[in-house]
Design a protein around this motif. Structure first.
Motif, PDB file in Angstrom:
ATOM      1  N   TRP A  20      -9.531  12.510   5.681  1.00 30.82           N
ATOM      2  CA  TRP A  20      -8.374  11.758   6.178  1.00 30.82           C
ATOM      3  C   TRP A  20      -7.175  11.902   5.261  1.00 30.82           C
ATOM      4  CZ3 TRP A  20      -5.968   8.169   3.272  1.00 30.82           C
ATOM      5  CH2 TRP A  20      -6.661   7.714   2.155  1.00 30.82           C
ATOM      6  N   MET A  21      -7.431  12.043   3.972  1.00 28.95           N
ATOM      7  CA  MET A  21      -6.355  12.118   2.979  1.00 28.95           C
ATOM      8  C   MET A  21      -5.460  13.326   3.265  1.00 28.95           C
ATOM      9  SD  MET A  21      -5.786  10.178   0.349  1.00 28.95           S
ATOM     10  CE  MET A  21      -5.519  10.030  -1.385  1.00 28.95           C
ATOM     11  N   TYR A  24      -3.374  12.618   6.323  1.00 24.22           N
ATOM     12  CA  TYR A  24      -2.234  11.761   6.020  1.00 24.22           C
ATOM     13  C   TYR A  24      -1.161  12.525   5.250  1.00 24.22           C
ATOM     14  CZ  TYR A  24      -3.882   7.280   7.794  1.00 24.22           C
ATOM     15  OH  TYR A  24      -4.254   6.252   8.627  1.00 24.22           O
ATOM     16  N   ASN A  25      -1.608  13.371   4.320  1.00 26.33           N
ATOM     17  CA  ASN A  25      -0.642  14.176   3.571  1.00 26.33           C
ATOM     18  C   ASN A  25       0.188  15.039   4.512  1.00 26.33           C
ATOM     19  OD1 ASN A  25      -0.638  13.631   0.801  1.00 26.33           O
ATOM     20  ND2 ASN A  25      -2.647  14.587   0.569  1.00 26.33           N
ATOM     21  N   ILE A  28       2.602  12.860   6.433  1.00 22.35           N
ATOM     22  CA  ILE A  28       3.718  12.485   5.558  1.00 22.35           C
ATOM     23  C   ILE A  28       4.724  13.643   5.479  1.00 22.35           C
ATOM     24  CG2 ILE A  28       4.350  11.985   3.149  1.00 22.35           C
ATOM     25  CD1 ILE A  28       1.627  10.380   3.026  1.00 22.35           C
ATOM     26  N   ILE A  76       4.801   7.734   7.847  1.00 20.93           N
ATOM     27  CA  ILE A  76       3.575   8.142   8.545  1.00 20.93           C
ATOM     28  C   ILE A  76       3.796   8.089  10.066  1.00 20.93           C
ATOM     29  CG2 ILE A  76       1.128   7.592   8.930  1.00 20.93           C
ATOM     30  CD1 ILE A  76       1.016   6.671   5.996  1.00 20.93           C
ATOM     31  N   ILE A  77       4.462   7.039  10.523  1.00 19.80           N
ATOM     32  CA  ILE A  77       4.769   6.969  11.962  1.00 19.80           C
ATOM     33  C   ILE A  77       5.723   8.102  12.350  1.00 19.80           C
ATOM     34  CG2 ILE A  77       5.878   5.576  13.777  1.00 19.80           C
ATOM     35  CD1 ILE A  77       4.692   3.124  12.366  1.00 19.80           C
ATOM     36  N   GLU A 111      -9.060   7.088  15.718  1.00 17.28           N
ATOM     37  CA  GLU A 111     -10.087   6.496  14.834  1.00 17.28           C
ATOM     38  C   GLU A 111      -9.526   6.099  13.466  1.00 17.28           C
ATOM     39  OE1 GLU A 111     -12.866   9.331  12.873  1.00 17.28           O
ATOM     40  OE2 GLU A 111     -12.156  10.741  14.384  1.00 17.28           O
ATOM     41  N   ASN A 112      -8.409   6.732  13.099  1.00 20.15           N
ATOM     42  CA  ASN A 112      -7.820   6.412  11.811  1.00 20.15           C
ATOM     43  C   ASN A 112      -6.823   5.272  11.860  1.00 20.15           C
ATOM     44  OD1 ASN A 112      -8.816   8.024   9.596  1.00 20.15           O
ATOM     45  ND2 ASN A 112      -8.224   9.758  10.860  1.00 20.15           N
ATOM     46  N   PHE A 113      -6.570   4.807  13.078  1.00 21.34           N
ATOM     47  CA  PHE A 113      -5.583   3.747  13.220  1.00 21.34           C
ATOM     48  C   PHE A 113      -6.227   2.538  13.862  1.00 21.34           C
ATOM     49  CE2 PHE A 113      -1.254   5.442  12.467  1.00 21.34           C
ATOM     50  CZ  PHE A 113      -1.644   6.665  11.974  1.00 21.34           C
ATOM     51  N   ARG A 117      -2.244  -1.001  14.594  1.00 16.78           N
ATOM     52  CA  ARG A 117      -1.451   0.164  14.219  1.00 16.78           C
ATOM     53  C   ARG A 117      -1.250   1.105  15.391  1.00 16.78           C
ATOM     54  NH1 ARG A 117      -4.734   0.953   8.816  1.00 16.78           N
ATOM     55  NH2 ARG A 117      -3.879  -0.806   7.710  1.00 16.78           N
ATOM     56  N   ASN A 120       1.856   0.791  17.829  1.00 19.19           N
ATOM     57  CA  ASN A 120       3.065   1.571  17.624  1.00 19.19           C
ATOM     58  C   ASN A 120       3.001   2.892  18.358  1.00 19.19           C
ATOM     59  OD1 ASN A 120       5.480   1.223  16.075  1.00 19.19           O
ATOM     60  ND2 ASN A 120       4.170   0.418  14.472  1.00 19.19           N
TER      61      ASN A 120
ATOM     62  N   TYR B  30     -15.092   2.418   5.118  1.00 22.28           N
ATOM     63  CA  TYR B  30     -14.813   3.853   4.933  1.00 22.28           C
ATOM     64  C   TYR B  30     -15.627   4.429   3.764  1.00 22.28           C
ATOM     65  CZ  TYR B  30     -10.639   2.211   7.441  1.00 22.28           C
ATOM     66  OH  TYR B  30      -9.773   1.608   8.310  1.00 22.28           O
ATOM     67  N   TYR B 355       4.322  -0.746   5.235  1.00 17.83           N
ATOM     68  CA  TYR B 355       3.343  -0.390   6.258  1.00 17.83           C
ATOM     69  C   TYR B 355       2.568   0.871   5.860  1.00 17.83           C
ATOM     70  CZ  TYR B 355       1.946   0.833  11.073  1.00 17.83           C
ATOM     71  OH  TYR B 355       1.263   1.147  12.211  1.00 17.83           O
ATOM     72  N   ASP B 356       3.290   1.859   5.340  1.00 18.50           N
ATOM     73  CA  ASP B 356       2.635   3.105   4.917  1.00 18.50           C
ATOM     74  C   ASP B 356       1.699   2.846   3.737  1.00 18.50           C
ATOM     75  OD1 ASP B 356       3.896   4.523   6.885  1.00 18.50           O
ATOM     76  OD2 ASP B 356       5.487   5.310   5.603  1.00 18.50           O
ATOM     77  N   MET B 359      -1.379   0.996   5.002  1.00 22.74           N
ATOM     78  CA  MET B 359      -2.248   1.869   5.778  1.00 22.74           C
ATOM     79  C   MET B 359      -3.088   2.753   4.846  1.00 22.74           C
ATOM     80  SD  MET B 359      -1.015   4.159   9.038  1.00 22.74           S
ATOM     81  CE  MET B 359       0.600   3.575   8.913  1.00 22.74           C
ATOM     82  N   LEU B 360      -2.459   3.256   3.806  1.00 23.37           N
ATOM     83  CA  LEU B 360      -3.179   4.135   2.879  1.00 23.37           C
ATOM     84  C   LEU B 360      -4.151   3.338   1.995  1.00 23.37           C
ATOM     85  CD1 LEU B 360      -0.196   6.485   2.047  1.00 23.37           C
ATOM     86  CD2 LEU B 360      -2.239   7.112   3.328  1.00 23.37           C
ATOM     87  N   LYS B 363      -7.247   2.782   3.866  1.00 16.32           N
ATOM     88  CA  LYS B 363      -8.130   3.951   3.883  1.00 16.32           C
ATOM     89  C   LYS B 363      -8.873   4.091   2.544  1.00 16.32           C
ATOM     90  CE  LYS B 363      -8.610   6.350   6.821  1.00 16.32           C
ATOM     91  NZ  LYS B 363      -9.500   6.184   7.989  1.00 16.32           N
ATOM     92  N   MET B 414       1.255  11.057  -3.245  1.00 21.72           N
ATOM     93  CA  MET B 414       1.315  11.579  -1.876  1.00 21.72           C
ATOM     94  C   MET B 414       2.741  11.616  -1.343  1.00 21.72           C
ATOM     95  SD  MET B 414      -1.956   9.689  -0.109  1.00 21.72           S
ATOM     96  CE  MET B 414      -1.993  10.573   1.447  1.00 21.72           C
ATOM     97  N   PHE B 415       3.564  10.710  -1.809  1.00 19.59           N
ATOM     98  CA  PHE B 415       4.931  10.637  -1.280  1.00 19.59           C
ATOM     99  C   PHE B 415       5.941  11.397  -2.130  1.00 19.59           C
ATOM    100  CE2 PHE B 415       3.113   7.529   1.465  1.00 19.59           C
ATOM    101  CZ  PHE B 415       3.942   7.501   2.574  1.00 19.59           C
TER     102      PHE B 415
END
Lengths: 143, 416
Positions: A20-21, A24-25, A28, A76-77, A111-113, A117, A120, B30, B355-356, B359-360, B363, B414-415
């Motif tokens: 998942w990381m 997400y990367n 982003i 992320i959105i 599944e990740n949200f 979430r 949105n 998780y 929010y970001d 969310m992270l 996880k 990450m950002f």
């Protein structure tokens, strides 16, 4: 490219991520690269209602195709917006209306949200579809 | 009845043992051990509370104050003994000054309605503060609208402390009530409630204290504070959801009209006129959440068994450690830096949307809250929309704070 072809392309891209990381990367990165919404569309009226994070939405019909301009405070959105725009922007209203957006499940966005979430995400998808339906009706009545 | 006192007194709080009392904490999300840092939203329940609820429904269920039969008498005794436990916990003068409600929000609404009906007239004023939870703003706005009264607001400084000088200036002969939060749910600030009450009382004005975020962090003495009303929710003090407490000084509760009509609150009903029952029943119309109330009693037993001072001292350790650790992160901005505060860390990380970050963190199996935390006017003071909030409890550990620190560092990367 058709909506289906673009979805297949995205699914293929996401296949290389095994956790998942990395996903997400990538989101982003997509979010950072997405151009911001045209400032004249960044209005209170264009905020999508029911979203936890401020998200602005605008669409326009050009040469029989729908073009979307969407933006959010969350990077992320924005990444998800980039994917939705890639799949649906520039497509015909009828195709958008009939689209089955199976890539959302396939790349693991659902599944990740959590439900809050995904709210949105679905608010955006609904808005994209309902605008397409509106344009389709408009096109049919002006024929 | 049932023994719900915790047996392992923690002079040097044994957090490993305590964590075993909370089944929820003992799980992975998780694939990693859950770190629960959302205690200001709701606290987890110790086994004694869960067990007693199960036992009551399995063996004792019956309506309170009604039947002459064995079960009803037994559960009524337990219900009333929970009232006594709350009375002792708050050090209230009388048993009947404790009213059971559905939560802190309900308690505030009762006072806003009943007090408003009895005492508030056009152009009167109610004082609240900039750091109130929406549930200590909206009921007063509704009452002000109904009565033609006005809401006055005490501002805060940038550390998140009330400006008492301003409070002294806005209090006047038109002020009818002061309603102030004891501990800010967004910043953790502990307000000087005793001083606030003393100032109001000099002017003969009653004070309501919203104790939703204070009650779980140490002992509360309503006679010492001398407040006129004190409210809190059961679920924030390791008890079940759907139960709350309204403490009110006898005088006010006697004079105020009831909020709701129904069963159990009447002395005699006739179609021409109904007379109301005595306190506390006058304010407890309908079948109360008696199982929940007894559950709250069990939670209070559990906490006093551990020792409120032990909890306070341990949480102070968490606060000091967490503050040092988090502020060591570059570009982390902490909101709420009052001298006197509870273990709440409200912050923004770089320019990343809360929010970001939330969310992270999720996880990475860390549960925090993001957003405005129902205090939108407060964030207007800081000119932001909200924050990331990690709110800790006495079952959290220093190691969990380390994990939060590492997770935040990862997010920053990450950002980048």
């Amino acid at each position: 490219m058709t909506i289906q072809e673009i979805q297949e392309e995205i699914i293929k891209e996401f296949k290389i991520f095994d956790n998942w990381m990395d996903k997400y990367n990538y989101l982003i990165k997509l979010g950072k690269d997405l151009p911001p919404i045209d400032s004249k569309h960044k209005t209170e009226d264009n905020l999508i209602k029911g979203c936890q994070v401020k998200t602005w939405f605008h669409s326009a019909l050009k040469d029989g195709k729908v073009f979307y301009d969407i933006d959010s405070r969350s990077v992320i959105i924005r990444g998800i917006i980039a994917l939705l725009i890639r799949v649906l922007s520039g497509q015909k209203p009828e195709d958008i209306k009939n689209a089955d957006l199976y890539f959302i499940d396939k790349i693991g966005l659902r599944e990740n949200f959590s439900p809050i979430r995904t709210n949105n995400l679905w608010e955006m998808v609904n808005q994209m579809e309902s605008d397409a339906i509106l344009y389709e009706t408009k096109m049919n009545t002006s024929k | 009845m049932y023994e719900t006192k915790n047996t392992h007194k923690i002079s040097a709080l044994n957090v490993t043992k305590i964590r075993n009392d909370f089944p929820v904490l003992n799980q992975e999300v998780y694939g990693k051990a859950l770190i629960y840092f959302d205690n200001a939203a709701t606290t987890q329940k110790p086994r004694v509370v869960i067990d007693i609820i199960n036992k009551l429904y399995s063996e004792h269920n019956s309506n309170v104050h009604r039947g002459v039969h064995y079960l009803s008498e037994q559960i009524t005794k337990m219900y009333e003994s929970a009232r006594k436990k709350v009375q002792d916990y708050l050090n209230a003068r009388y048993n009947h000054e404790i009213i059971f409600t559905s939560g802190a929000t309900d308690s505030i609404n009762i006072v806003a309605y009943s007090f408003g009906e009895a005492y508030v007239k056009k152009n009167d004023e109610i004082i609240i503060s900039e750091m109130e939870h929406h549930s200590n703003i909206v009921p007063w706005q509704m009452m002000c609208k109904r009565k033609g009264a006005k809401l006055k607001v005490i501002s805060i400084n940038n550390k998140g402390e009330l400006l008492l000088d301003e409070y002294k200036k806005i209090i006047n002969s038109r002020t009818k009530l002061v309603a102030i939060v004891h501990v800010s749910n967004s910043l953790g600030t502990i307000n000087p409630v005793k001083e606030i009450v003393a100032i109001a009382h000099k002017n003969n004005i009653p004070v309501l204290i919203d104790g939703a975020q204070a009650i779980q962090h140490g002992s509360i003495d309503v006679q010492d504070i001398d407040c006129d009303f004190y409210v809190f929710s059961g679920h924030k003090i390791y008890g079940p959801t759907g139960v709350g407490v309204l403490y009110g000084k006898e005088r006010w509760l006697q004079e105020m009209p009831p909020y709701q009509g129904g069963g159990d609150m009447i002395e005699r009903v006739r179609f021409e006129r109904t007379t109301y029952d005595e306190l506390p029943f006058k304010f407890e119309a309908g079948t109360p959440n008696y199982i929940g109330v007894i559950g709250v009693g069990a939670a209070l037993d559990y906490l006093t068994g551990i020792g409120l001072d032990n909890i306070k001292n341990y949480e102070k350790k968490l606060l000091d450690y967490g503050t040092a650790k988090l502020t060591a992160l570059n570009e982390l901005k902490l909101y709420g830096t009052a001298e006197n505060k509870t273990c709440i860390f409200s912050f923004l990380l770089n320019n990343i949307h809360p929010y970001d970050v939330g969310m992270l963190l999720d996880k990475m199996s860390i549960a925090v809250r993001t957003g405005h935390h129902c205090t939108q006017p407060l964030w207007e003071h800081y000119k932001i929309e909200g924050s990331i909030r990690a709110s800790l409890a006495f079952y959290n550990t220093l190691e969990e704070i380390d994990s939060l620190y590492e997770a935040l560092k990862k997010i920053q990367k990450m950002f980048k």
